[in-house]
Scaffold this active site. Structure first.
Site, short mmCIF file in Angstrom:
data_model
loop_
_atom_site.label_atom_id
_atom_site.label_comp_id
_atom_site.label_asym_id
_atom_site.label_seq_id
_atom_site.Cartn_x
_atom_site.Cartn_y
_atom_site.Cartn_z
N HIS A 61 21.84 -9.42 -29.05
CA HIS A 61 22.64 -10.58 -29.27
C HIS A 61 23.54 -10.46 -30.64
CE1 HIS A 61 21.30 -12.02 -25.45
NE2 HIS A 61 20.07 -12.59 -25.68
N CYS B 21 14.84 -4.65 -28.02
CA CYS B 21 14.75 -5.83 -27.33
C CYS B 21 16.37 -6.50 -27.14
CB CYS B 21 14.02 -6.72 -28.12
SG CYS B 21 13.88 -8.60 -27.37
N CYS C 25 6.75 -9.05 -29.22
CA CYS C 25 7.82 -9.78 -28.67
C CYS C 25 7.65 -9.89 -27.20
CB CYS C 25 8.98 -9.07 -29.15
SG CYS C 25 10.42 -10.57 -28.68
N HIS D 164 12.70 -6.58 -34.33
CA HIS D 164 11.88 -7.69 -34.46
C HIS D 164 10.72 -7.86 -33.47
CE1 HIS D 164 14.10 -8.80 -30.72
NE2 HIS D 164 13.01 -9.30 -30.58
N SER E 193 17.33 -9.34 -27.92
CA SER E 193 17.71 -10.46 -28.89
C SER E 193 18.36 -9.52 -30.11
CB SER E 193 16.33 -11.06 -29.35
OG SER E 193 15.67 -11.78 -28.41
ZN LIG Z 1 12.53 -9.65 -28.71
#
Ligand SMILES: [Zn+2]
Ligand SMILES: [Zn+2]
Length: 366
Positions: free
Chosen positions: A45, A40, A168, A61, A42
């Site tokens: 990041h 993902c 997610c 996650h 995120s």
């Molecule tokens: Zn995610």
């Protein structure tokens, strides 16, 4: 126990696969043997530094696996349960939980962003030095200790690869449509960004009965991909995107515009792409400290609604089983979302593929 995990030491340094120590679960915690973990944005990041975090950290996650041990005072899950992991666990008792906004739970938000379990300590370490957990899940690892509140049991007939994505991308995207925006049948919808979340928004919009679903992305490969999930049109992002969206919506702009990237300039464009009286939904996570210029003069005069959506305004205990059931009834094509699978030691390659825009979702399988 010893585990294999992907570790981020500092932004800009590729993930390294290392052997770490994982303590047994404490009160209210569960040991999960991870089966799959989604690649993902995120987590990326953390790599770019757009999301600041305690280091070193084990990211990951978007995961699912099988419960192999439980700590004291665990009552909701048992050894052998198949669980999808919820990265925004909730307490059920705080102001936000009591107002049906569990993704904003005040109890977990601080320890989660500190990279620890709820007692403020980590279960992960290396050579006696603490290693932090991303979102209390840290599932880029073959095993993870997670809060019981992060575990949502799903029927064993749901593949754990699919369960991971429900953790997610699917919940964030489909939830943004159903829980946050309440898209109605016959609506026109524009979706900026056709990654895992954007494609899930497209699936959700189709499920909600939207009649026109316009996908926008800067990678040509995303066109056929978006259409395979229900987009009726595809636009390459560019200077004429808003004009094209208006042309497709009788000159008005779309009823609902979703931003699934997290770029202030695109968020500003979304305001223009929505019709007067329309709704702009910000699902992409913009860099911490960034600002977006959304002019009040237009928002007022044209009665546009701008809303954020965090984790699809989800109640995971309610929504994960719902999405799993919609998948099993052929109404959410989640198999199609998995473009490629990787071993844990291919994690850097997996992120390179994500950034290339060639794939829908990559998945690390164990
Ligand atoms: Zn995610
Ligand atoms: Zn709460």
């Amino acid at each position: 126990m010893k585990i294999q995990a992907a570790l981020l030491h500092a932004p800009g340094i590729p993930f390294s696969i290392e052997t770490l120590d994982l303590e047994p679960p404490r009160a209210g915690e569960v040991l999960v043997k991870i089966a799959a973990a989604g690649v993902c944005h995120s987590d990326w990041h953390l790599m770019t530094g757009a999301t600041a975090h305690a280091l070193p950290v084990v990211p990951g996650h978007e995961g699912a696996g099988v419960v192999v041990a439980v700590g004291p005072e665990v009552s909701r899950v048992r050894i052998g349960d198949h669980v999808a992991l919820n990265w925004a666990p909730s307490c059920g008792n705080c102001f936000y939980c009591l107002h049906d906004r569990p993704s904003l739970c005040a109890t977990y938000i601080e320890p989660i962003w500190a990279g620890t379990m709820i007692d403020g300590t980590t279960r992960l370490s290396k050579g006696g030095v603490p290693v932090y957990h991303f979102s209390a899940l840290a599932c880029f690892a073959d095993h993870a200790v997670v809060p019981e509140a992060s575990c949502v049991p799903l029927d064993n007939s749901v593949p754990l690869t699919v369960a991971a994505l429900i953790g997610c991308a699917v919940t964030t995207g489909v939830g943004a449509v159903l829980n946050t925006a309440h898209v109605t049948p016959g609506s026109s919808v524009a979706v900026y960004g056709a990654g895992g979340v954007g494609l899930s928004i497209i699936m959700g919009a189709k499920l909600a009965g939207a009649s026109r679903i316009i996908a926008v992305d800067t990678h040509e490969a995303k066109g056929p991909m978006a259409q395979s999930f229900g987009a009726t049109d595809f636009l390459m992002g560019g200077t004429d995107t808003v004009a094209s969206i208006r042309k497709m919506t009788e000159g008005r702009g779309a009823d609902f515009v979703f931003e699934a990237i997290g770029l202030p300039a695109v968020q500003e464009e979304c305001l223009a792409a929505a019709r007067p009286g329309g709704t702009i939904v910000l699902a992409g996570v913009a860099p911490m400290g960034s600002g977006t210029n959304l002019p009040g003069a237009i928002i007022t005069r044209q009665e546009k609604t701008i809303t954020g959506t965090y984790y699809g305004s989800a109640n995971p205990a309610r929504d994960f089983p719902l999405y799993a059931s919609l998948y099993q009834h052929g109404q959410l094509d989640l198999d199609n979302l998995i473009s490629r699978t990787y071993r844990l030691d291919q994690i850097n390659e997996a992120y390179a593929d994500m950034l290339s825009g060639e794939i829908a979702r990559g998945l690390v399988v164990f």
